[in-house]
Write a protein that holds these residues in place. Sequence first.
Motif, PDB file in Angstrom:
ATOM      1  N   THR A   1       0.793  -1.328  -0.244  1.00  0.00           N
ATOM      2  CA  THR A   1       0.208   0.138  -0.156  1.00  0.00           C
ATOM      3  C   THR A   1       0.749   1.423  -0.068  1.00  0.00           C
ATOM      4  OG1 THR A   1      -0.102   0.152   2.223  1.00  0.00           O
ATOM      5  CG2 THR A   1      -2.193  -1.340   1.246  1.00  0.00           C
ATOM      6  N   GLU A   2       2.159   1.193   0.582  1.00  0.00           N
ATOM      7  CA  GLU A   2       2.680   2.250   0.711  1.00  0.00           C
ATOM      8  C   GLU A   2       4.047   1.949  -0.356  1.00  0.00           C
ATOM      9  OE1 GLU A   2       4.193   1.800   5.086  1.00  0.00           O
ATOM     10  OE2 GLU A   2       2.527   3.664   4.275  1.00  0.00           O
ATOM     11  N   LEU A   3       5.521   2.781  -0.190  1.00  0.00           N
ATOM     12  CA  LEU A   3       6.704   2.776  -0.939  1.00  0.00           C
ATOM     13  C   LEU A   3       7.361   2.155   0.919  1.00  0.00           C
ATOM     14  CD1 LEU A   3       8.028   4.908  -3.167  1.00  0.00           C
ATOM     15  CD2 LEU A   3       7.509   2.741  -3.690  1.00  0.00           C
ATOM     16  N   ALA A   4       8.860   1.582   0.545  1.00  0.00           N
ATOM     17  CA  ALA A   4       8.687   1.321   2.125  1.00  0.00           C
ATOM     18  C   ALA A   4       9.950   1.851   2.196  1.00  0.00           C
ATOM     19  CB  ALA A   4      10.254  -0.104   1.451  1.00  0.00           C
ATOM     20  N   ALA A   5      10.957   3.012   1.893  1.00  0.00           N
ATOM     21  CA  ALA A   5      11.238   4.202   2.401  1.00  0.00           C
ATOM     22  C   ALA A   5      11.133   5.463   0.787  1.00  0.00           C
ATOM     23  CB  ALA A   5      13.059   3.590   2.458  1.00  0.00           C
ATOM     24  N   PRO A   6       9.862   5.891   1.595  1.00  0.00           N
ATOM     25  CA  PRO A   6      10.043   7.428   0.226  1.00  0.00           C
ATOM     26  C   PRO A   6      11.292   8.192   0.404  1.00  0.00           C
ATOM     27  CG  PRO A   6       7.773   6.981   1.395  1.00  0.00           C
ATOM     28  CD  PRO A   6       9.046   5.939   2.397  1.00  0.00           C
ATOM     29  N   ILE A   7      11.395   8.903  -0.770  1.00  0.00           N
ATOM     30  CA  ILE A   7      12.096   9.961  -1.024  1.00  0.00           C
ATOM     31  C   ILE A   7      11.735  11.346  -1.706  1.00  0.00           C
ATOM     32  CG2 ILE A   7      14.385  10.777  -2.564  1.00  0.00           C
ATOM     33  CD1 ILE A   7      14.948   7.700  -2.503  1.00  0.00           C
ATOM     34  N   GLY A   8      11.067  10.813  -2.510  1.00  0.00           N
ATOM     35  CA  GLY A   8       9.812  12.226  -2.934  1.00  0.00           C
ATOM     36  C   GLY A   8       9.151  12.140  -3.815  1.00  0.00           C
ATOM     37  N   PHE A   9       8.264  12.868  -4.532  1.00  0.00           N
ATOM     38  CA  PHE A   9       7.000  13.059  -4.553  1.00  0.00           C
ATOM     39  C   PHE A   9       7.093  13.551  -6.364  1.00  0.00           C
ATOM     40  CE2 PHE A   9       6.294  10.847  -0.704  1.00  0.00           C
ATOM     41  CZ  PHE A   9       5.202   9.625  -0.792  1.00  0.00           C
ATOM     42  N   ARG A  10       6.817  13.410  -7.792  1.00  0.00           N
ATOM     43  CA  ARG A  10       6.951  14.462  -8.994  1.00  0.00           C
ATOM     44  C   ARG A  10       5.711  13.952  -9.584  1.00  0.00           C
ATOM     45  NH1 ARG A  10       8.596  18.540 -10.823  1.00  0.00           N
ATOM     46  NH2 ARG A  10      10.337  18.099 -10.026  1.00  0.00           N
ATOM     47  N   LYS A  11       4.944  15.142  -9.285  1.00  0.00           N
ATOM     48  CA  LYS A  11       3.768  14.897 -10.103  1.00  0.00           C
ATOM     49  C   LYS A  11       3.631  14.925 -11.637  1.00  0.00           C
ATOM     50  CE  LYS A  11      -0.354  17.510  -9.951  1.00  0.00           C
ATOM     51  NZ  LYS A  11      -1.451  19.040 -10.097  1.00  0.00           N
ATOM     52  N   ALA A  12       2.946  14.213 -11.802  1.00  0.00           N
ATOM     53  CA  ALA A  12       3.422  13.853 -13.366  1.00  0.00           C
ATOM     54  C   ALA A  12       2.813  15.203 -14.322  1.00  0.00           C
ATOM     55  CB  ALA A  12       1.501  12.828 -13.730  1.00  0.00           C
ATOM     56  N   ARG A  13       3.325  15.258 -15.479  1.00  0.00           N
ATOM     57  CA  ARG A  13       4.063  16.690 -16.153  1.00  0.00           C
ATOM     58  C   ARG A  13       3.010  15.162 -17.136  1.00  0.00           C
ATOM     59  NH1 ARG A  13       9.144  17.207 -19.847  1.00  0.00           N
ATOM     60  NH2 ARG A  13       7.758  16.169 -21.207  1.00  0.00           N
ATOM     61  N   LYS A  14       2.810  14.178 -17.384  1.00  0.00           N
ATOM     62  CA  LYS A  14       1.125  14.556 -18.185  1.00  0.00           C
ATOM     63  C   LYS A  14       0.844  12.848 -18.089  1.00  0.00           C
ATOM     64  CE  LYS A  14       1.011  14.298 -24.247  1.00  0.00           C
ATOM     65  NZ  LYS A  14       1.525  14.194 -24.330  1.00  0.00           N
ATOM     66  N   VAL A  15      -1.187  13.254 -17.857  1.00  0.00           N
ATOM     67  CA  VAL A  15      -1.805  12.430 -17.996  1.00  0.00           C
ATOM     68  C   VAL A  15      -2.487  12.477 -18.992  1.00  0.00           C
ATOM     69  CG1 VAL A  15      -3.257  11.397 -16.511  1.00  0.00           C
ATOM     70  CG2 VAL A  15      -1.475  12.809 -15.564  1.00  0.00           C
ATOM     71  N   ALA A  16      -2.799  11.350 -19.735  1.00  0.00           N
ATOM     72  CA  ALA A  16      -3.581  10.909 -20.554  1.00  0.00           C
ATOM     73  C   ALA A  16      -4.215   9.899 -21.340  1.00  0.00           C
ATOM     74  CB  ALA A  16      -2.453  11.494 -22.772  1.00  0.00           C
ATOM     75  N   PHE A  17      -5.172   9.927 -22.281  1.00  0.00           N
ATOM     76  CA  PHE A  17      -5.726   8.917 -22.712  1.00  0.00           C
ATOM     77  C   PHE A  17      -5.137   7.843 -23.520  1.00  0.00           C
ATOM     78  CE2 PHE A  17      -9.060  10.054 -20.322  1.00  0.00           C
ATOM     79  CZ  PHE A  17      -9.318   9.148 -19.274  1.00  0.00           C
TER      80      PHE A  17
END
Length: 159
Positions: A43-59
Amino acid sequence: MAILTRAGRTLFAQTIAQTPIYLAWGRGETPWQSPPAEPIVATELAAPIGFRKARKVAFCYPDDQGDIHIQGGRFSLSEQPTQHVYCEFTFDFADGVGETVRELGLMSGTQQLADLPAGLSYLLPEQVASPGTLLLLEHRAPLVREEGVRESFEFVVSF
């Protein structure tokens, strides 16, 4: 026996595409020589470093001649909703410099802390109010983050 129709799958894809989508990267639990199998119950990463928002989301849709090349297939972008969601991420030069990345997680619905400026595209774990729902998990060979490199990742999530 009931089935999930293509229209139903497309509805799921549309719902996910409307949420904030981030790619979390992390260190993994321990250094590994070869990546362990990803647990389906994660349900999650073991040791997150960071989160980057998607530059592009498309179908997109499967296409043997498509411009989107991912492991396991090729796709083309679609103007109409489909059951396949394409996500593109580009980390900046300074994101996670000096870290060793061993896991990637595609997150739906990530929320930053309310007291942060709106519109941040990279969040540290302590800046995240809710990591969201882990859609995809990838354990990978170690990737050492260097200052002069902008890492890019592409994913297609199929419903």
